[in-house]
Structures are given as C-alpha cells and as structure tokens.
Motif scaffolding. Structure first.
Motif: not given
Length: 76
Positions: A19-20, A31-36, A38-46
């Motif tokens: 998907v990424s 793809a590495k930038s897209v995965r990063l 998603f990781i940052y967004v998940s931390f931000a929303t948490l």
C-alpha cells in the motif's frame, strides 16, 4: 503454530507494505518517506487523543466540584 506466525509475518511484509509502495509510486515519492509519514501521523494522533482525554477529565472534575449536591432549605 510458530510456522503460522512466520507465514503471516511473511505475507504481511510482502503484501502489507505494498500500500505504501503504490501510494509512493502514485505521488512520485520514496516508499520510506510515505511509511515515515504514517508513523509520525499515528504518533501525532495518539498525542492529540491523550491530550483530549486529559482535558475532558479536568473539565468533568471541575464540573463535579461546581455542581456539588446542595442541601435543601427544608433540611434545616
């Protein structure tokens, strides 16, 4: 049992990150930038969820302190 876990892991690593990769190909990015992202967004929303939880807890506690049960005039 252990073999099933490894096969599931292999399947997710092989096709789950696709998907990424597809999104990165569509946007012209790595793809590495897209995965990063998603990781940052998940931390931000948490963090936002935790801050919202603490704010609501503070407001409910404040409401409980203001709206204490008052004794009736007839209880004198």
């Amino acid at each position: 049992m252990l073999q099933a876990v490894y096969s599931l892991r292999y399947y997710l690593e092989k096709r789950g990150f696709y998907v990424s990769s597809r999104l990165a190909d569509r946007l012209g990015m790595r793809a590495k930038s897209v995965r990063l992202f998603f990781i940052y967004v998940s931390f931000a929303t948490l963090g936002v969820g935790f801050a919202l939880y603490l704010t609501m807890a503070f407001l409910l506690k404040l409401k409980d302190l203001v709206n204490t049960k008052r004794t009736s005039v007839f209880d004198l």
